[in-house]
Scaffold this motif. Structure first.
Motif: not given
Ligand SMILES: CCCCCCCCCCCCCCCCC(=O)SCCNC(=O)CCNC(=O)[C@H](O)C(C)(C)COP(=O)(O)OP(=O)(O)OC[C@H]1O[C@@H](n2cnc3c(N)ncnc32)[C@H](O)[C@@H]1OP(=O)(O)O
Ligand SMILES: Nc1ncnc2c1ncn2[C@@H]1O[C@H](COP(=O)(O)OP(=O)(O)OP(=O)(O)O)[C@@H](O)[C@H]1O
Ligand SMILES: O=C(O)CCC(=O)C(=O)O
Ligand SMILES: [Fe+2]
Ligand SMILES: [Mg+2]
Length: 369
Positions: A48-49, A181, A315-317, A319, A361, A365-368
């Motif tokens: 996503r980055n 995150n 990190s929350g992001d 994957y 978490l 935020e909890r992302l992926s």
């Protein structure tokens, strides 16, 4: 110059001279940077980055000529916060770990120890918790209960122990590696027993990333806190500095005569001659380390149980990835066998599910994941 770029690739951008690079040097650097950004390199950025990464790359390209020194702020292993000194950042870049003295208070550690003892005495039942006994003890005759436990795994549902994972002073450091995150992905309290004479108290040299079906590696970090003085005598952590700059290696059970604990895989073809560093620590000292850093611990040659508490953060992001057909397939199969037994689920359970249900978490935020 090129050698510098290749070997200190991550840090090189902060030490580039302000003199203009030759055309060949620029090409090399750009190829390198684009391989970093397009993911052919292990330390790739999250999906996503990607667009942000592309923007950043364009920015870097624009800056390269005439003034390469302007890309000074790009250090991929850590984030810029007010906490780490430049020396600490460079130390982590080069070595893959960072030891912070006296980070957790005596009072907190004593509370964790009490919570551990309550669990050993079976006064509390914690959902999902795995209590592991050392293989030498598990296969011997009766041993009183507190002394039989070598490791607690997955204490995320024990509020007192899980407090460790949310300690603000720990999270401030974690954020430097993961960004804001933060997920606590894996929790452990290690009660390394006095060796029963078969050297089974050793933990073979390994990379924690072997166990993780998520990426990118650079956005994962372990915090490991000594709950008492840890020394070479009682089996402190042993690290191979700089190995976090390599790739994930094949792991297997080492061929140890006295036996090996369940899931204690070691890097295949470990060479005991490599320079290693013994991390002796005082109660409350905490080491943060990269999931590719090769580490383990020696045997406990004392009569005490050497205690440490740890958490792996991501990190929350980050994957999930599919590890089928990779070196991680062997640990996936073992973990799924255990998960099927532990959770009583059949068939359609995947490695990533085993992680998704345990992750918690702790900030942002909890992302992926
Ligand atoms: C949902 C869980 C899946 C988990 C997944 C994912 C990964 C986990 C690791 C994450 C890692 C993060 C970072 C790196 C970490 C590196 C590590 O620490 S890896 C080591 C982690 N170890 C484990 O996770 C092992 C978890 N332990 C267990 O699952 C159990 O304790 C057990 C080993 C399966 C034992 O089960 P239990 O039913 O409690 O035991 P018994 O009934 O007494 O014995 C059954 C059988 O197993 C033998 N045994 C007991 N203890 C051990 C041991 N430590 N090692 C090897 N074998 C053991 C025992 O002798 C019995 O054998 P028998 O032949 O049937 O007599
Ligand atoms: N074949 C192997 N594969 C993986 N790791 C290994 C292997 N042999 C030893 N190790 C690991 O190497 C590290 C060093 O262990 P070892 O007990 O031999 O020495 P030490 O405790 O560091 O030092 P010493 O016992 O000499 O004071 C430990 O993590 C141990 O588990
Ligand atoms: O505490 C130890 O002995 C090492 C633990 C470890 O590296 C792990 O469980 O991943
Ligand atoms: Fe480990
Ligand atoms: Mg030893």
């Amino acid at each position: 110059m090129l050698v510098c770029v290749r070997t200190c690739v991550r840090a090189c951008v902060c030490v580039l001279p302000s003199a203009p690079l030759t055309y060949g040097q620029q090409t090399f650097l750009l190829l390198y940077l684009s391989s970093v950004f397009t993911g052919s390199y292990t330390g790739l950025l999250p999906d996503r980055n990607m667009s942000r990464a592309a923007d950043r790359l364009r920015l870097l390209i624009n800056h390269l000529d005439p003034s390469p020194a302007s890309i000074v702020s790009f250090i991929p292993y850590t984030f810029e916060t007010d906490l780490l000194t430049p020396e600490q950042r460079v130390f982590y870049e080069e070595n893959g770990f960072l030891l912070i003295k006296n980070l957790v208070s005596e009072e907190d550690i004593d509370r964790f120890r009490k919570a551990f003892e309550r669990i050993c005495r079976q006064e509390v039942k914690v959902p999902g918790l795995v209590v592991m006994r050392d293989v030498a003890i598990a296969k011997s005759e009766f041993v009183p209960d507190q002394k039989a436990v070598s490791k607690l795994q997955d204490f995320q549902e024990d509020p007192e122990l899980f407090r460790y994972c949310s300690l603000p002073q720990i999270l401030k450091y974690v954020e430097c590696f993961t960004g804001p995150n933060i997920m606590a992905m894996h929790t452990m309290l290690i009660n390394k027993p006095p060796d029963a004479g078969k050297k089974t108290s050793r933990h073979p040299m390994h990379q924690d990333l072997h166990y993780f079906p998520f990426r990118p590696a650079d956005r994962i970090v372990c915090s490991w806190t000594a709950m008492e003085k840890v020394t070479r005598q009682n089996g402190c952590l042993v690290v191979l500095p700089g190995t976090h700059q390599g790739t994930l290696q094949e792991h297997d059970y080492p061929e140890w005569e006295g036996g090996v604990n369940k899931m204690y895989h070691g890097v295949r073809g470990y060479d005991p001659q490599q320079p290693r560093v013994h991390l002796e620590m005082e109660k409350g000292d905490t080491v943060f380390f990269h999931p590719l850093l090769i580490h383990g611990s020696g045997m406990n040659q004392t009569q005490g149980f050497r205690k440490a508490i740890s958490c792996h953060y991501a990190s929350g992001d980050c994957y999930y990835i599919d590890v089928k057909g990779t070196t991680q397939e062997n640990i996936e199969n073992e973990a799924l066998d255990i998960a099927v037994r532990k959770y009583g689920v059949e068939g359609d359970v995947h490695f990533k599910d085993v992680w998704m249900i345990r992750g918690r978490l702790v900030q942002g935020e909890r992302l992926s994941l």
